[in-house]
Structures are given as structure tokens and as C-alpha cells.
Design a protein around this motif. Structure first.
Motif, PDB file in Angstrom:
ATOM      1  N   GLU A 264       4.738  -0.700  -0.128  1.00  0.00           N
ATOM      2  CA  GLU A 264       3.795  -0.295  -0.135  1.00  0.00           C
ATOM      3  C   GLU A 264       2.758  -0.020  -1.324  1.00  0.00           C
ATOM      4  OE1 GLU A 264       6.590   0.976   1.455  1.00  0.00           O
ATOM      5  OE2 GLU A 264       5.783   2.500   2.981  1.00  0.00           O
ATOM      6  N   PHE A 288       7.318   5.608   6.188  1.00  0.00           N
ATOM      7  CA  PHE A 288       5.589   5.488   5.160  1.00  0.00           C
ATOM      8  C   PHE A 288       6.105   6.832   6.054  1.00  0.00           C
ATOM      9  CE2 PHE A 288       1.160   6.268   5.119  1.00  0.00           C
ATOM     10  CZ  PHE A 288       0.862   6.522   4.576  1.00  0.00           C
ATOM     11  N   LYS A 296      -0.312   3.420   0.580  1.00  0.00           N
ATOM     12  CA  LYS A 296      -0.150   2.470   1.495  1.00  0.00           C
ATOM     13  C   LYS A 296       0.051   0.974   2.055  1.00  0.00           C
ATOM     14  CE  LYS A 296      -2.945   4.851   4.919  1.00  0.00           C
ATOM     15  NZ  LYS A 296      -4.403   4.978   6.134  1.00  0.00           N
ATOM     16  N   PRO A 297       0.462   0.444   1.724  1.00  0.00           N
ATOM     17  CA  PRO A 297       1.056  -1.189   2.078  1.00  0.00           C
ATOM     18  C   PRO A 297      -0.347  -1.448   2.069  1.00  0.00           C
ATOM     19  CG  PRO A 297       1.274  -0.768   3.972  1.00  0.00           C
ATOM     20  CD  PRO A 297       1.772   0.348   3.036  1.00  0.00           C
TER      21      PRO A 297
END
Length: 400
Positions: A264, A288, A296-297
């Protein structure tokens, strides 16, 4: 089904490398020879010598490669429902871990369980994944943190593969957490590396994993584990950049890791490094979601650099108690912005890549005959719905 059979009247999402979107063949035929795919293509183009094989019609249903869950912790004892309540009351993952909860609480329960109990507890989890069309499951150790229990976990994982028609891939995750009363360096030297040697000697290890994070192990400690793995001829993978940016992704890339998981907090330069090393990014939306994360990734960066993306359940008792790979696909789309085509690639060919498996994940000649047949018309439906399991049938190694 016989050893050689022709599957007909299917819409085939082949997920072949280089094929457009799903590699969809609207009216397909698939010839199987034992546990291998012999031929796939439009039904009208089926070679004459294959057209006479015994046929099995699926009445226009969608067929895909069987799904692959490339990151799980399903061998464990106990649960952590109270921690779920604590998070809802405002406690963070780090606060729970530093208070003696988190991974360490599962370690206590797992140490108290024997191999038979661990297998018995994990079988329903395996069955749940199989029921969603999964043919291959990665299982990590890491809830033992001593030599005996790490070995017991890996033996239990192997036993699951003998008990069910599913391929089990094991990852040694001795570097998962630092046991109470020890420092990270001493633990690596005195417990983790000797446990790895013992497990490798018994043939229990397919890859070596680690948790590179402020509450776990730093990059230099993980590098020692990875160096040892390399000396043993074992591939590596890494929980990296989940809660903060510690340099784990770059470390994974330097060691040519099969995968870097979570990520992330990875940055643009990290995505570039993964692309250069050929490392797959494994995204884990269940964790997550459960941890109420907001970072967020970097999906756009991963796309820009051409990094393959996989999805997995991360099924574990704490941060991702999620037993549905189909839900992970939906979450990958709704939470991380993947397309349905990316989500299906992420649970088939890219998930296979994350495990170093080249013989599955697509419908192509020479690949394993691991297939999922679905009661849907459009491949996007697999990511579109949630709380629904449209699996009609699963073929594992050519066997229906």
C-alpha cells in the motif's frame, strides 16, 4: 470424464498471455489429455483427430482457468474476533500488536494445537476455496515462531494437499513476528534460520517469505533471511510496505522476489524496481478493508511500469478473515480500481506467476487441465457480483 475428452459448447476466457482482455473465444472447444490441455480454439476449427473424442458439453457456460489463491495463512488455530471489536472501538493494528494481540495471540493458540488439530481446522477453509473454483492455494507458516511449531504448520499444509484435490504451495514465514522476550536479530539467528534449514531438509518449503515492517523485521534482518534462502536454492517473497514505507519493496526487487505483497505504501520508484526484477505485486484488499486503511496500493504506477498484479484472500485470523477469492476480486475492483479483466488475470495467470508456477493460470496447450466452469455469460460477472458463487463445476487435473 475420460483421460482424453473434448469440452464443447463453452465460452472460454483463456487468459492467455498477450491475448486481448480475457482472450475470450465465444464458441470454444477444449481438448484434454489426462491432466493437460491438448488444444483450445473455436469449435469450428477443431482438428479432425480431436473431433472424434468423447464430448462433454457445458451448454454455453463460461470456462476460465481454475482460480489460484496465492497468499493465505489458513493453517492456524483460534480466532481474533475480540481484536475486530477493538479496532471498531478505535485501536490500530499496531496498538493491538504492541499490546500482545495480533500475530502473537495466534502464535499461542497455534503452538497449543497439534498437526491433527491444525489440519482439521484448516480443511473447511480449503473446502470453501475449492467451492469457488480454486485449484491452487499458497499456505504460509509463521504462527509458530519456534522450530517445532513452524515444522508442524508446514507438515499440516502438506497434509491438506493429500486430503483434498488441490495443489498446496508452502511458504516458510518464520520471519513473521518477533516472539515476546526476544529481539529480532537473536530470533533470526537462533530460531528462524535453523527452522528454515530443518523445514527445507524435510522437503516442506517451496518459498521463503517475511514481514518487513516496523512492528516486525527491518530490511537488514529480512536480507539475512533472504540470503539464507538463496543459499538453499529457494525463491523468496515479501510482505512489504503494508503499514508504512520501510524499503521492503526495493529489497524484494533486489533479491528477484516472486512477489511483493500488500505494498500500500509503495512509491513510483518501487513500482519501477518491481518491473525490472520481474516481481509480481500481490494486492490484498481483505486486509485493507479489515484494518480500515486509507492508503491504497499504487495501481496506476504498477500499470505504467507493466508490473503484473495478483489478488489473494490473505485469509488469516486477524487482519483478513476473508474466505472468498471471488470477494477479493470484487474488492480489487471496487477498492483499488482494477478492471474485471485485471481481477481475473490477478487470480489466474498472475497468481500463478506470484508462486513461480508456469504450468497453470491460462487455458493453453501444455497447461494443467485445471478449469472452472461458471453459470455466467460475461467474465466481468465474476467481479461484478459479491455474496454470490456462480461456480457450476471445477475440473482439477482433468478430473471433473
Amino acid at each position: 470424464m475420460s483421460a482424453r475428452v473434448l469440452i464443447t459448447e463453452v465460452r472460454a476466457a483463456t487468459m492467455a498471455v498477450g491475448a486481448a482482455t480475457y482472450g475470450l473465444i465465444p464458441d470454444a472447444a477444449i481438448a484434454l489429455d489426462g491432466d493437460r490441455i491438448l488444444w483450445v480454439g473455436p469449435r469450428a476449427d477443431c482438428p479432425g483427430e480431436l473431433a472424434t473424442l468423447p464430448r462433454h458439453s457445458f451448454d454455453g457456460r463460461l470456462v476460465t482457468p481454475a482460480l489460484i489463491d496465492c497468499h493465505t495463512h489458513i493453517v492456524h488455530a483460534g480466532h481474533r474476533a475480540r481484536e475486530f471489536e477493538m479496532r471498531l472501538e478505535g485501536a490500530s493494528y499496531e496498538e493491538i500488536a504492541r499490546a500482545g494481540g495480533g500475530i502473537i495471540s495466534t502464535v499461542s493458540a497455534t503452538r497449543a494445537a497439534g498437526e491433527v488439530s491444525l489440519v482439521s481446522a484448516a480443511l473447511p477453509r480449503v473446502d470453501a476455496l475449492i467451492a469457488e473454483g480454486v485449484s491452487t492455494i499458497e499456505i504460509k507458516s509463521g504462527y509458530g515462531l519456534d522450530i517445532d511449531t513452524e515444522m508442524t504448520m508446514l507438515r499440516a499444509a502438506r497434509a491438506l494437499g493429500r486430503a483434498r484435490p488441490v495443489t498446496i504451495v508452502t511458504s516458510f514465514l518464520g520471519a513473521h513476528a518477533v516472539p515476546s522476550g526476544m529481539d529480532g536479530d537473536s530470533y533470526v539467528d537462533d530460531i528462524c534460520l535453523p527452522a528454515l534449514d530443518a523445514a527445507q531438509a524435510e522437503g516442506l518449503v517451496d518459498a521463503v517469505d517475511g514481514f518487513c515492517e516496523g512492528i516486525a523485521f527491518n530490511p537488514s534482518q529480512i536480507a539475512r533471511v533472504f540470503g539464507h534462502a538463496r543459499a538453499l536454492g529457494l525463491p523468496v517473497k515479501l510482505h512489504a510496505e503494508q503499514l508504512s514505507h520501510t524499503g521492503g519493496t526495493q529489497l524484494a526487487a533486489r533479491y528477484g522476489a516472486l512477489s511483493a505483497d500488500h505494498i500500500e505504501y509503495a512509491a513510483e520508484a518501487d513500482a519501477a524496481a518491481l518491473a525490472r526484477s520481474g516481481t509480481t505485486a500481490v494486492l490484498l484488499p481483505g486486509a485493507f478493508y479489515t484494518l480500515h486503511e486509507t492508503q491504497k496500493p499504487p495501481v496506476d504506477s504498477l500499470r505504467r511500469h507493466g508490473v503484473p498484479m495478483a489478488l489473494a484472500t490473505d485469509w488469516n485470523p486477524g487482519s483478513s478473515p476473508m474466505g472468498s477469492l471471488l470477494l477479493a476480486m470484487n474488492m480489487g475492483c471496487t477498492l483499488f480500481g482494477l478492471t474485471p479483466a485485471e481481477a481475473l488475470a490477478a487470480t489466474t495467470r498472475n497468481a500463478a506467476r506470484a508462486l513461480g508456477l508456469t504450468d497453470r493460470g491460462s487455458i493453453a496447450p501444455g497447461q494443467r487441465a485445471d478449469l472452472a466452469i461458471w453459470d455466467v455469460e460475461d467474465p466481468a460477472e465474476l467481479s461484478y457480483r459479491f455474496g454470490v458463487n456462480p461456480l457450476h463445476a471445477r475440473i482439477y487435473g482433468g478430473v471433473l
